[in-house]
Design a protein around this motif. Structure first.
Motif, PDB file in Angstrom:
ATOM      1  N   VAL A  43       0.843  -1.202   0.000  1.00 20.46           N
ATOM      2  CA  VAL A  43       0.000   0.000   0.000  1.00 20.46           C
ATOM      3  C   VAL A  43       0.871   1.242   0.000  1.00 20.46           C
ATOM      4  CG1 VAL A  43      -1.707   1.330   1.291  1.00 20.46           C
ATOM      5  CG2 VAL A  43      -1.914  -1.146   1.150  1.00 20.46           C
ATOM      6  N   SER A  44       1.882   1.248   0.873  1.00 20.80           N
ATOM      7  CA  SER A  44       2.777   2.397   0.966  1.00 20.80           C
ATOM      8  C   SER A  44       3.499   2.643  -0.356  1.00 20.80           C
ATOM      9  CB  SER A  44       3.783   2.160   2.096  1.00 20.80           C
ATOM     10  OG  SER A  44       4.604   3.285   2.262  1.00 20.80           O
ATOM     11  N   LYS A  45       3.942   1.558  -1.008  1.00 21.32           N
ATOM     12  CA  LYS A  45       4.635   1.685  -2.296  1.00 21.32           C
ATOM     13  C   LYS A  45       3.708   2.245  -3.370  1.00 21.32           C
ATOM     14  CE  LYS A  45       7.111  -1.043  -5.771  1.00 21.32           C
ATOM     15  NZ  LYS A  45       7.552  -2.410  -6.173  1.00 21.32           N
ATOM     16  N   SER A  46       2.456   1.768  -3.408  1.00 15.45           N
ATOM     17  CA  SER A  46       1.500   2.253  -4.417  1.00 15.45           C
ATOM     18  C   SER A  46       1.216   3.743  -4.227  1.00 15.45           C
ATOM     19  CB  SER A  46       0.196   1.461  -4.331  1.00 15.45           C
ATOM     20  OG  SER A  46       0.402   0.108  -4.652  1.00 15.45           O
ATOM     21  N   LEU A  47       1.046   4.163  -2.963  1.00 16.06           N
ATOM     22  CA  LEU A  47       0.797   5.581  -2.707  1.00 16.06           C
ATOM     23  C   LEU A  47       2.009   6.419  -3.098  1.00 16.06           C
ATOM     24  CD1 LEU A  47      -0.865   7.906  -1.614  1.00 16.06           C
ATOM     25  CD2 LEU A  47      -0.070   7.322   0.694  1.00 16.06           C
ATOM     26  N   ALA A  48       3.214   5.933  -2.779  1.00 14.89           N
ATOM     27  CA  ALA A  48       4.433   6.669  -3.131  1.00 14.89           C
ATOM     28  C   ALA A  48       4.575   6.805  -4.642  1.00 14.89           C
ATOM     29  CB  ALA A  48       5.654   5.971  -2.528  1.00 14.89           C
ATOM     30  N   GLU A  49       4.264   5.735  -5.377  1.00 17.27           N
ATOM     31  CA  GLU A  49       4.320   5.792  -6.846  1.00 17.27           C
ATOM     32  C   GLU A  49       3.332   6.802  -7.400  1.00 17.27           C
ATOM     33  OE1 GLU A  49       3.585   1.803  -8.005  1.00 17.27           O
ATOM     34  OE2 GLU A  49       5.675   1.125  -7.704  1.00 17.27           O
ATOM     35  N   LEU A  50       2.130   6.836  -6.814  1.00 12.64           N
ATOM     36  CA  LEU A  50       1.107   7.776  -7.268  1.00 12.64           C
ATOM     37  C   LEU A  50       1.552   9.213  -7.015  1.00 12.64           C
ATOM     38  CD1 LEU A  50      -1.714   8.365  -8.388  1.00 12.64           C
ATOM     39  CD2 LEU A  50      -2.634   7.962  -6.089  1.00 12.64           C
ATOM     40  N   GLU A  51       2.044   9.478  -5.811  1.00  8.54           N
ATOM     41  CA  GLU A  51       2.492  10.844  -5.488  1.00  8.54           C
ATOM     42  C   GLU A  51       3.683  11.245  -6.361  1.00  8.54           C
ATOM     43  OE1 GLU A  51       1.264  11.647  -0.888  1.00  8.54           O
ATOM     44  OE2 GLU A  51       3.030  10.373  -1.205  1.00  8.54           O
ATOM     45  N   ARG A  52       4.590  10.305  -6.617  1.00 13.79           N
ATOM     46  CA  ARG A  52       5.746  10.607  -7.455  1.00 13.79           C
ATOM     47  C   ARG A  52       5.312  10.884  -8.895  1.00 13.79           C
ATOM     48  NH1 ARG A  52       8.480   6.774  -5.808  1.00 13.79           N
ATOM     49  NH2 ARG A  52       7.999   5.190  -7.399  1.00 13.79           N
ATOM     50  N   PHE A  59      -1.082  13.083   0.831  1.00 14.69           N
ATOM     51  CA  PHE A  59      -1.429  12.839   2.235  1.00 14.69           C
ATOM     52  C   PHE A  59      -0.272  13.277   3.129  1.00 14.69           C
ATOM     53  CE2 PHE A  59      -4.101   9.868  -0.040  1.00 14.69           C
ATOM     54  CZ  PHE A  59      -5.316   9.926   0.638  1.00 14.69           C
ATOM     55  N   SER A  60      -0.621  13.839   4.275  1.00 19.23           N
ATOM     56  CA  SER A  60       0.358  14.151   5.314  1.00 19.23           C
ATOM     57  C   SER A  60       0.355  13.029   6.336  1.00 19.23           C
ATOM     58  CB  SER A  60       0.024  15.480   5.998  1.00 19.23           C
ATOM     59  OG  SER A  60       0.046  16.543   5.068  1.00 19.23           O
ATOM     60  N   ARG A  61       1.539  12.605   6.755  1.00 16.38           N
ATOM     61  CA  ARG A  61       1.653  11.559   7.760  1.00 16.38           C
ATOM     62  C   ARG A  61       1.641  12.226   9.132  1.00 16.38           C
ATOM     63  NH1 ARG A  61       2.478  10.782   2.334  1.00 16.38           N
ATOM     64  NH2 ARG A  61       2.954   8.595   1.857  1.00 16.38           N
ATOM     65  N   THR A  62       0.613  11.967   9.937  1.00 18.50           N
ATOM     66  CA  THR A  62       0.479  12.575  11.253  1.00 18.50           C
ATOM     67  C   THR A  62       0.293  11.493  12.313  1.00 18.50           C
ATOM     68  OG1 THR A  62      -1.937  12.765  11.307  1.00 18.50           O
ATOM     69  CG2 THR A  62      -0.743  14.489  10.117  1.00 18.50           C
ATOM     70  N   ALA A  63       0.306  11.917  13.587  1.00 19.72           N
ATOM     71  CA  ALA A  63       0.081  10.967  14.678  1.00 19.72           C
ATOM     72  C   ALA A  63      -1.318  10.379  14.616  1.00 19.72           C
ATOM     73  CB  ALA A  63       0.304  11.661  16.017  1.00 19.72           C
ATOM     74  N   GLN A  64      -2.263  11.102  13.996  1.00 22.38           N
ATOM     75  CA  GLN A  64      -3.644  10.620  13.863  1.00 22.38           C
ATOM     76  C   GLN A  64      -3.849   9.774  12.606  1.00 22.38           C
ATOM     77  OE1 GLN A  64      -3.006  14.002  14.719  1.00 22.38           O
ATOM     78  NE2 GLN A  64      -3.214  13.267  16.845  1.00 22.38           N
ATOM     79  N   GLY A  65      -2.783   9.581  11.834  1.00 23.73           N
ATOM     80  CA  GLY A  65      -2.904   8.805  10.610  1.00 23.73           C
ATOM     81  C   GLY A  65      -2.651   9.655   9.383  1.00 23.73           C
ATOM     82  N   LEU A  66      -3.078   9.175   8.241  1.00 28.56           N
ATOM     83  CA  LEU A  66      -2.903   9.895   6.981  1.00 28.56           C
ATOM     84  C   LEU A  66      -4.015  10.932   6.812  1.00 28.56           C
ATOM     85  CD1 LEU A  66      -2.006   6.883   4.678  1.00 28.56           C
ATOM     86  CD2 LEU A  66      -0.448   8.591   5.591  1.00 28.56           C
TER      87      LEU A  66
END
Length: 323
Positions: A43-52, A59-66
């Motif tokens: 999941v993390s890889k797919s999101l990174a590919e999309l953002e790239r 998405f911002s990575r926060t203590a409350q999640g994405l």
């Protein structure tokens, strides 16, 4: 062509849209991985590919999640719309391949479409038995966003004020008077004459706060010096209102001509209210257009409305002759 244009037009796929919507729904990569049946790294890889590929942080990575950024909010909103369109295309293709003629998703405002829509559905099924319908009851506040997002094809009921329509197209169908109703046993039902002051002691069945009818009704009653008591029930359900009037001394405000129901006969109080609401009608999103099945439904609604108007004229004529 910019990198953003290239990615959106060439490389963006339905799986990317589903990923965005799922992340926005759960805001947690572990939960997203569970519901999509893949690993968290995938999941993390797919999101990174999309953002790239897009060149923007979604998405911002926060203590409350994405949490979606402004770019994420924008793309998620359009992703939901595109997925809805794809699902509609799938449904139409399945319907065509199976010999049916389509499916219509209709939102119904129950207080003002309880007669019009059922009769129109009968006419629709007579003309196109293979056209299937999903009807969802709700308020204007809940149904119009669904119509705008494409999850509904039509909304049938009391038309909202023109300044709230935005990208919606409307068709007026029938003018339904707003009347004050009681049960046949009510103390006021036995009187030959009723004044506005006679209403003051009795409790009310009211449309909820925020509904189309509530504010104009309150203003009309205030103009006749009839303050609403603290003893009331709020509902948009015609069935609940009818049933309660049969066993209580409540007064209800109802649209249309509901007194003649043989199963639950009601009494109309002889007090005239001003025109509180717009006519009943049908709404659709002009930016999306109508499927052939939805167009047929609009035609059926129009024909039933014309028939109901004619029946109303005949009833009024008989009442006048017998007066």
């Amino acid at each position: 062509m910019s990198a953003l244009d290239w990615y959106l037009q060439i490389n963006l796929k339905a799986r990317h849209l589903r990923l965005l919507v799922t992340i926005d729904t759960y805001r947690n990569l572990t939960q997203v991985a569970d519901v999509t049946h893949v690993t968290v790294p995938a999941v993390s890889k797919s999101l990174a590919e999309l953002e790239r590929g897009i060149g923007l942080t979604l998405f911002s990575r926060t203590a409350q999640g994405l949490v979606p950024t402004q770019y994420g909010d924008c793309l998620i909103r359009h992703a939901r719309e595109m997925l809805t369109i794809l699902h509609q295309a799938r449904d139409e293709l399945k319907a065509l391949s199976s010999g049916t003629e389509g499916k219509i998703h209709i939102g119904m405002l129950p207080a003002s479409a309880s007669v019009l829509l059922p009769q129109a559905l009968i006419l629709l099924k007579q003309r196109s038995p293979g056209t299937n319908v999903m009807v969802t009851e709700g308020t204007t506040a809940s149904l119009l966003p669904e119509l705008w997002q494409g999850r509904l094809d039509l909304v049938v009921g009391r038309l909202p004020p023109p300044d709230t329509l935005g990208s919606f197209e409307e068709k007026e169908l029938i003018e339904e008077p707003v009347t004050l109703m009681t049960g046949r046993h009510h103390p006021l039902a036995r009187r030959k004459t009723v004044t506005w002051a006679d209403l003051r002691p009795f409790p009310w069945i009211l449309p909820p706060l925020g509904s189309i009818l509530r504010d104009p009704l309150e203003r009309a009653l205030e103009a006749h010096d009839v303050p609403l008591t603290n003893n009331y029930i709020e509902t948009l359900s015609v069935h609940v209102a009818r049933a309660h009037l049969q066993i209580s001394d409540f007064i209800a405000v109802m649209a249309g001509t509901p007194a003649g129901d043989s199963a639950q006969p009601l009494h109309t109080l002889p007090l005239s209210l001003p025109r509180l609401l717009r006519p009943a009608g049908v709404l659709w999103n002009r930016n999306r257009g109508l499927t052939p099945s939805a167009m047929l439904m609009v035609d059926c609604l129009g024909e039933v409305a014309e028939r109901l108007k004619g029946e109303g004229i005949r009833v009024l004529a008989k009442a006048h002759v017998g007066a």
